[in-house]
Design a protein around this motif. Structure first.
Motif, PDB file in Angstrom:
ATOM      1  N   THR A  19       0.808  -1.489   0.151  1.00  0.00           N
ATOM      2  CA  THR A  19      -0.150  -0.103  -0.037  1.00  0.00           C
ATOM      3  C   THR A  19       0.816   1.177   0.298  1.00  0.00           C
ATOM      4  O   THR A  19      -0.047   1.770  -1.035  1.00  0.00           O
ATOM      5  N   LEU A  20       2.183   0.858   0.719  1.00  0.00           N
ATOM      6  CA  LEU A  20       2.842   2.498   1.333  1.00  0.00           C
ATOM      7  C   LEU A  20       3.238   2.992  -0.696  1.00  0.00           C
ATOM      8  O   LEU A  20       3.162   3.793  -1.246  1.00  0.00           O
TER       9      LEU A  20
ATOM     10  N   LEU B 162       4.601   9.336   3.407  1.00  0.00           N
ATOM     11  CA  LEU B 162       5.261   9.481   4.976  1.00  0.00           C
ATOM     12  C   LEU B 162       4.089   9.288   6.103  1.00  0.00           C
ATOM     13  O   LEU B 162       4.676   9.608   6.891  1.00  0.00           O
ATOM     14  N   LEU B 163       3.510  10.719   6.145  1.00  0.00           N
ATOM     15  CA  LEU B 163       2.011   9.896   6.954  1.00  0.00           C
ATOM     16  C   LEU B 163       2.026   9.442   7.353  1.00  0.00           C
ATOM     17  O   LEU B 163       1.693   8.803   8.469  1.00  0.00           O
ATOM     18  N   ARG B 164       1.290   8.030   5.946  1.00  0.00           N
ATOM     19  CA  ARG B 164       0.953   7.139   6.158  1.00  0.00           C
ATOM     20  C   ARG B 164       1.762   6.328   7.573  1.00  0.00           C
ATOM     21  O   ARG B 164       1.456   5.701   8.311  1.00  0.00           O
ATOM     22  N   LEU B 165       2.958   6.315   6.902  1.00  0.00           N
ATOM     23  CA  LEU B 165       4.459   5.414   7.686  1.00  0.00           C
ATOM     24  C   LEU B 165       4.276   5.801   9.651  1.00  0.00           C
ATOM     25  O   LEU B 165       4.208   5.049  10.671  1.00  0.00           O
ATOM     26  N   VAL B 166       4.636   6.954   9.738  1.00  0.00           N
ATOM     27  CA  VAL B 166       4.764   7.757  10.807  1.00  0.00           C
ATOM     28  C   VAL B 166       3.060   7.361  11.792  1.00  0.00           C
ATOM     29  O   VAL B 166       3.670   7.003  13.026  1.00  0.00           O
TER      30      VAL B 166
ATOM     31  N   ALA C 282      -8.882  14.492   3.737  1.00  0.00           N
ATOM     32  CA  ALA C 282      -7.902  13.187   3.314  1.00  0.00           C
ATOM     33  C   ALA C 282      -7.196  12.802   3.898  1.00  0.00           C
ATOM     34  O   ALA C 282      -7.614  10.995   3.581  1.00  0.00           O
ATOM     35  N   ALA C 283      -6.239  12.732   4.146  1.00  0.00           N
ATOM     36  CA  ALA C 283      -5.581  12.701   5.597  1.00  0.00           C
ATOM     37  C   ALA C 283      -5.322  11.933   6.281  1.00  0.00           C
ATOM     38  O   ALA C 283      -5.087  11.036   6.851  1.00  0.00           O
ATOM     39  N   ALA C 284      -7.163  12.257   7.029  1.00  0.00           N
ATOM     40  CA  ALA C 284      -8.029  11.511   7.911  1.00  0.00           C
ATOM     41  C   ALA C 284      -7.987  10.690   7.879  1.00  0.00           C
ATOM     42  O   ALA C 284      -7.807   8.900   8.447  1.00  0.00           O
ATOM     43  N   LEU C 285      -8.928  10.013   6.389  1.00  0.00           N
ATOM     44  CA  LEU C 285      -8.993   8.758   5.941  1.00  0.00           C
ATOM     45  C   LEU C 285      -8.011   8.208   5.773  1.00  0.00           C
ATOM     46  O   LEU C 285      -8.343   7.049   5.514  1.00  0.00           O
ATOM     47  N   LEU C 286      -6.381   8.502   5.016  1.00  0.00           N
ATOM     48  CA  LEU C 286      -5.633   7.428   5.058  1.00  0.00           C
ATOM     49  C   LEU C 286      -5.467   6.667   5.946  1.00  0.00           C
ATOM     50  O   LEU C 286      -4.691   5.769   5.843  1.00  0.00           O
TER      51      LEU C 286
ATOM     52  N   VAL D  29      -5.352  13.802  14.172  1.00  0.00           N
ATOM     53  CA  VAL D  29      -3.900  14.154  14.927  1.00  0.00           C
ATOM     54  C   VAL D  29      -3.396  14.420  13.291  1.00  0.00           C
ATOM     55  O   VAL D  29      -2.810  15.149  12.198  1.00  0.00           O
ATOM     56  N   CYS D  30      -3.734  13.436  12.379  1.00  0.00           N
ATOM     57  CA  CYS D  30      -2.973  12.993  11.258  1.00  0.00           C
ATOM     58  C   CYS D  30      -3.824  13.986  10.208  1.00  0.00           C
ATOM     59  O   CYS D  30      -2.921  14.946   9.265  1.00  0.00           O
ATOM     60  N   GLY D  31      -4.830  14.280  10.212  1.00  0.00           N
ATOM     61  CA  GLY D  31      -5.470  15.222   9.072  1.00  0.00           C
ATOM     62  C   GLY D  31      -5.045  16.644   9.284  1.00  0.00           C
ATOM     63  O   GLY D  31      -4.664  17.202   8.187  1.00  0.00           O
ATOM     64  N   LEU D  32      -5.078  16.922  10.455  1.00  0.00           N
ATOM     65  CA  LEU D  32      -4.662  18.329  10.340  1.00  0.00           C
ATOM     66  C   LEU D  32      -2.885  18.359   9.924  1.00  0.00           C
ATOM     67  O   LEU D  32      -2.931  19.612   9.599  1.00  0.00           O
ATOM     68  N   ALA D  33      -2.218  17.530  10.431  1.00  0.00           N
ATOM     69  CA  ALA D  33      -1.039  17.807   9.872  1.00  0.00           C
ATOM     70  C   ALA D  33      -0.874  16.927   8.056  1.00  0.00           C
ATOM     71  O   ALA D  33       0.268  17.592   7.096  1.00  0.00           O
ATOM     72  N   GLY D  34      -1.288  16.327   8.003  1.00  0.00           N
ATOM     73  CA  GLY D  34      -1.607  16.584   6.435  1.00  0.00           C
ATOM     74  C   GLY D  34      -2.221  18.040   5.661  1.00  0.00           C
ATOM     75  O   GLY D  34      -1.407  18.799   4.817  1.00  0.00           O
ATOM     76  N   LYS D  35      -2.651  18.940   7.027  1.00  0.00           N
ATOM     77  CA  LYS D  35      -3.444  19.830   6.359  1.00  0.00           C
ATOM     78  C   LYS D  35      -2.676  21.305   6.373  1.00  0.00           C
ATOM     79  O   LYS D  35      -2.148  21.940   5.684  1.00  0.00           O
ATOM     80  N   LEU D  36      -0.955  20.677   6.755  1.00  0.00           N
ATOM     81  CA  LEU D  36      -0.226  21.669   7.080  1.00  0.00           C
ATOM     82  C   LEU D  36       0.746  21.251   6.218  1.00  0.00           C
ATOM     83  O   LEU D  36       1.534  21.999   5.199  1.00  0.00           O
ATOM     84  N   PHE D  37       1.396  19.291   6.041  1.00  0.00           N
ATOM     85  CA  PHE D  37       1.890  19.410   5.115  1.00  0.00           C
ATOM     86  C   PHE D  37       1.764  19.242   3.486  1.00  0.00           C
ATOM     87  O   PHE D  37       2.321  19.134   3.073  1.00  0.00           O
ATOM     88  N   LEU D  38       0.197  18.308   3.487  1.00  0.00           N
ATOM     89  CA  LEU D  38       0.428  17.996   2.141  1.00  0.00           C
ATOM     90  C   LEU D  38      -0.195  19.261   1.068  1.00  0.00           C
ATOM     91  O   LEU D  38      -0.658  20.840   1.312  1.00  0.00           O
TER      92      LEU D  38
END
Length: 356
Positions: A168-169, A182-186, A307-311, A347-356
């Protein structure tokens, strides 16, 4: 090497050899099954991802004028879903039954029976070759718990299969981007190893629950191996399959409410992130199906935060997989895992909003 008076090897040597043979046989069966169901198909899918930057269309197929749950939507989704997972589901039940009937309990307890981080880490690392979705990995987790392995190691194996799936990665890198990977792995590592390890402490505080298992199969069950194996399969099918099928139908019917076609209206705010984190935790998908789902949603205007939250939350666990393992883990632990998936998804969603 010493021998008894009649020339036979001492019992402990015989037991050690039998243990080694059973372990090798299990690994061979698992490797053959995974090669057919997972490794070879995913190799071809990886080539498609590299060339086409796609692994197929989204499994969520909404009609614009359909805004209410329906039996037809439930049935259509169930058919599509089970066509995608039935081979892996059969393999999961097979391996789960073999864990119960073939692998020696003493050996499993030495490797996975401790509440230490070491046992949790071994369980998580052992999940990497499996690459199964949460529902297909659930029967194996049930089998491990029937052998009395620790909560943390069984959880790490169950959660690690979908969240740190190497195939999947790879798909994600070429279809979405390396940032998603990277987000998914972390966050997948945090969930697989961190939450599973903490669950050991939760389980110690939880009230005792019935673990759906024999007391000590290796010591009290003297039936021939094939009888124990058939009994394990029958027990697994009776206890796991009905709730699995019903839950998939239910979610198929409710998908129109769980994943509404909001498009740009969904935005990327905290409320949207929280909503999709919860829906992703509950919903059930085949392995890697989160990639085309996210791809389709983002093409329709969904923000990078949801999207990152769903990830993370879509593959990690699901309502059907929670039903499948409900008798194998303390209830308090499962609530902790479900809550942790949602929180880490936010938290992943918030990180995705900043990072993606």
């Amino acid at each position: 090497m010493t021998h008894t008076n009649d020339g036979r090897m001492p019992l402990h040597h015989t037991d050690r050899r039998k243990t080694l043979w059973f372990i090798v046989l299990f690994i061979m069966i698992a490797a053959a099954g995974l090669t057919y169901v997972k490794w070879w198909p995913y190799y071809n899918k990886a080539l498609k991802a590299i060339v086409d930057h796609s692994i197929g269309s989204s499994i969520l197929n909404f009609q614009p004028d359909n805004t209410l749950p329906s039996w037809q939507a439930a049935w259509d989704y169930a058919v599509t879903y089970f066509k995608a997972v039935w081979k892996a589901a059969v393999l999961g039940i097979l391996l789960g039954s073999l864990v119960q009937s073939l692998l020696p309990q003493g050996w499993l307890l030495r490797v996975l029976g401790k509440s230490s981080f070491g046992s949790t880490a071994i369980g998580g690392l052992a999940s990497i070759p499996g690459m199964m979705c949460s529902c297909c990995a659930a029967p194996i987790a049930v089998g491990l718990r029937k052998k009395k392995v620790s909560v943390g190691s069984a959880l790490a194996f169950w959660i690690g299969n979908p969240t740190i799936n190497p195939a999947t990665l790879v798909f994600m890198t070429f279809v979405l981007s390396w940032k998603f990977t990277l987000l998914r792995l972390v966050f997948g590592i945090l969930l697989t190893f961190g939450v599973s390890y903490l669950a050991n402490r939760i389980s110690k505080e939880a009230a005792p629950v019935e673990i759906d298992a024999a007391e000590q199969p290796d010591e009290t069950d003297h039936r021939p191996l094939w009888k124990r194996w058939m009994s394990s399969i029958a027990d697994m099918v009776i206890r796991v399959v009905p709730s699995y099928f019903i839950a998939v139908l239910l979610l198929g019917a409710l998908q129109v409410w769980m994943f509404p076609q909001l498009g740009e209206a969904a935005g990327g705010g905290i409320l949207a992130i929280m909503f999709f984190a919860v829906m992703g935790m509950l919903f059930v998908i085949p392995t890697a199906a989160e990639i085309p789902i996210i791809q389709a949603f983002m093409a329709a205007g969904l923000g990078t935060g949801p999207a990152a939250a769903l990830l993370l939350t879509l593959p990690a666990i699901s309502l059907p997989s929670l039903f499948m393992v409900r008798r194998s883990f303390p209830r308090k632990v499962l609530w902790f895992v479900a809550g942790s998936v949602v929180i880490l998804g936010i938290v992943c969603g918030l990180a995705g909003k900043l990072f993606l």
